[in-house]
Design an enzyme around this catalytic site. Sequence first.
Site, PDB file in Angstrom:
ATOM      1  N   GLU A   1       1.479  15.264 -18.995  1.00 50.13           N
ATOM      2  CA  GLU A   1       2.214  16.535 -19.124  1.00 50.13           C
ATOM      3  C   GLU A   1       3.428  16.587 -18.188  1.00 50.13           C
ATOM      4  OE1 GLU A   1      -0.646  16.046 -17.668  1.00 50.13           O
ATOM      5  OE2 GLU A   1      -1.012  17.394 -15.972  1.00 50.13           O
TER       6      GLU A   1
ATOM      7  N   ARG B   1     -13.298  11.032  -7.246  1.00 52.56           N
ATOM      8  CA  ARG B   1     -12.125  11.874  -6.958  1.00 52.56           C
ATOM      9  C   ARG B   1     -11.220  11.244  -5.901  1.00 52.56           C
ATOM     10  NH1 ARG B   1     -13.707  17.130  -4.694  1.00 52.56           N
ATOM     11  NH2 ARG B   1     -11.550  17.676  -5.117  1.00 52.56           N
TER      12      ARG B   1
ATOM     13  N   GLY C   1      -5.145  19.817 -11.269  1.00 48.87           N
ATOM     14  CA  GLY C   1      -5.315  20.911 -10.304  1.00 48.87           C
ATOM     15  C   GLY C   1      -6.389  20.547  -9.316  1.00 48.87           C
ATOM     16  N   GLU C   2      -7.241  21.498  -9.029  1.00 53.33           N
ATOM     17  CA  GLU C   2      -8.279  21.287  -8.025  1.00 53.33           C
ATOM     18  C   GLU C   2      -9.635  21.618  -8.649  1.00 53.33           C
ATOM     19  OE1 GLU C   2      -7.869  19.810  -5.069  1.00 53.33           O
ATOM     20  OE2 GLU C   2     -10.049  19.958  -5.201  1.00 53.33           O
ATOM     21  N   SER C   3     -10.433  20.577  -8.882  1.00 58.10           N
ATOM     22  CA  SER C   3     -11.676  20.769  -9.637  1.00 58.10           C
ATOM     23  C   SER C   3     -12.661  21.702  -8.934  1.00 58.10           C
ATOM     24  CB  SER C   3     -12.331  19.427  -9.953  1.00 58.10           C
ATOM     25  OG  SER C   3     -12.499  18.646  -8.791  1.00 58.10           O
TER      26      SER C   3
ATOM     27  N   ILE D   1      -1.502  11.778  -9.063  1.00 57.83           N
ATOM     28  CA  ILE D   1      -1.481  12.698  -7.918  1.00 57.83           C
ATOM     29  C   ILE D   1      -2.931  12.939  -7.496  1.00 57.83           C
ATOM     30  CG2 ILE D   1      -0.794  14.982  -7.086  1.00 57.83           C
ATOM     31  CD1 ILE D   1       1.247  15.043  -9.464  1.00 57.83           C
ATOM     32  N   ARG D   2      -3.332  12.362  -6.402  1.00 54.07           N
ATOM     33  CA  ARG D   2      -4.746  12.439  -5.965  1.00 54.07           C
ATOM     34  C   ARG D   2      -5.676  12.188  -7.161  1.00 54.07           C
ATOM     35  NH1 ARG D   2      -6.591  17.191  -4.187  1.00 54.07           N
ATOM     36  NH2 ARG D   2      -4.964  18.323  -5.272  1.00 54.07           N
TER      37      ARG D   2
ATOM     38  N   CYS E   1      -6.229  14.320 -15.072  1.00 50.42           N
ATOM     39  CA  CYS E   1      -6.524  14.264 -13.643  1.00 50.42           C
ATOM     40  C   CYS E   1      -7.718  15.168 -13.307  1.00 50.42           C
ATOM     41  CB  CYS E   1      -5.276  14.584 -12.826  1.00 50.42           C
ATOM     42  SG  CYS E   1      -5.435  14.018 -11.130  1.00 50.42           S
TER      43      CYS E   1
ATOM     44  N   HIS F   1      -1.101  12.161 -15.405  1.00 46.45           N
ATOM     45  CA  HIS F   1      -0.554  13.435 -15.907  1.00 46.45           C
ATOM     46  C   HIS F   1       0.503  13.219 -16.986  1.00 46.45           C
ATOM     47  CE1 HIS F   1      -2.202  16.051 -12.684  1.00 46.45           C
ATOM     48  NE2 HIS F   1      -2.038  14.996 -11.899  1.00 46.45           N
TER      49      HIS F   1
END
Length: 184
Positions: free
Chosen positions: A170, A104, A48-50, A132-133, A77, A168
């Site tokens: 998952e 990051r 997600g977005e930390s 992903i990023r 991630c 990821h």
Amino acid sequence: MGILAGVLAIQGDFKAHIRVFKKLGVAYKEIRSEKELSDITHLVVPGGESTTIRKVAKSEGFWNRLASFKGPVMGTCMGSVLMAKEIESPKAEGWGMLDITAKRNAYGRQINSFTATGKIAISDESFEMVFIRAPKFIRIGDKVKPIAWLGDEITGVISGNKMALAFHPELTENSLLHEYFLSL
Ligand code: GLN
């Protein structure tokens, strides 16, 4: 005591982790507050977005409680970023669960997302990795062991019961790393 896997569900791809636990027949619970942490045995921090998680967990007042979670933790991630002792690009506060520095977005932007075949320490088979990023672990402390690689690059680390993966698992069908995590 049976396993109850808590999945941090503030933001990100937590549903993908829940899909894996459903497939494995493991009891799980979504975590959005401090009191929901009380009975879980394992904690998953999804992709997600930390910056979002930091903001929300701090304003909800359970950032420190997450940082001090004693049971096994798996971060994928974004989760691996938050678990780090040091975060770069930009510098930010992590939980310090693992003596690593996570840089990051080190593989580029969303559009540079990719899937590649890597190796994991717990299996002789190759392992599909989705980036992903994703962060890179640019410093790994002495007590931290690599458990996943893409070529020569370390993409997963473990220390005690804390496991951080830049990719990821998952988002693919191979649940070996989830099963390993649940065995910790
Ligand atoms: N770049 C994101 C962060 O640092 C992580 C991206 C992801 O989880 N797919 O928060």
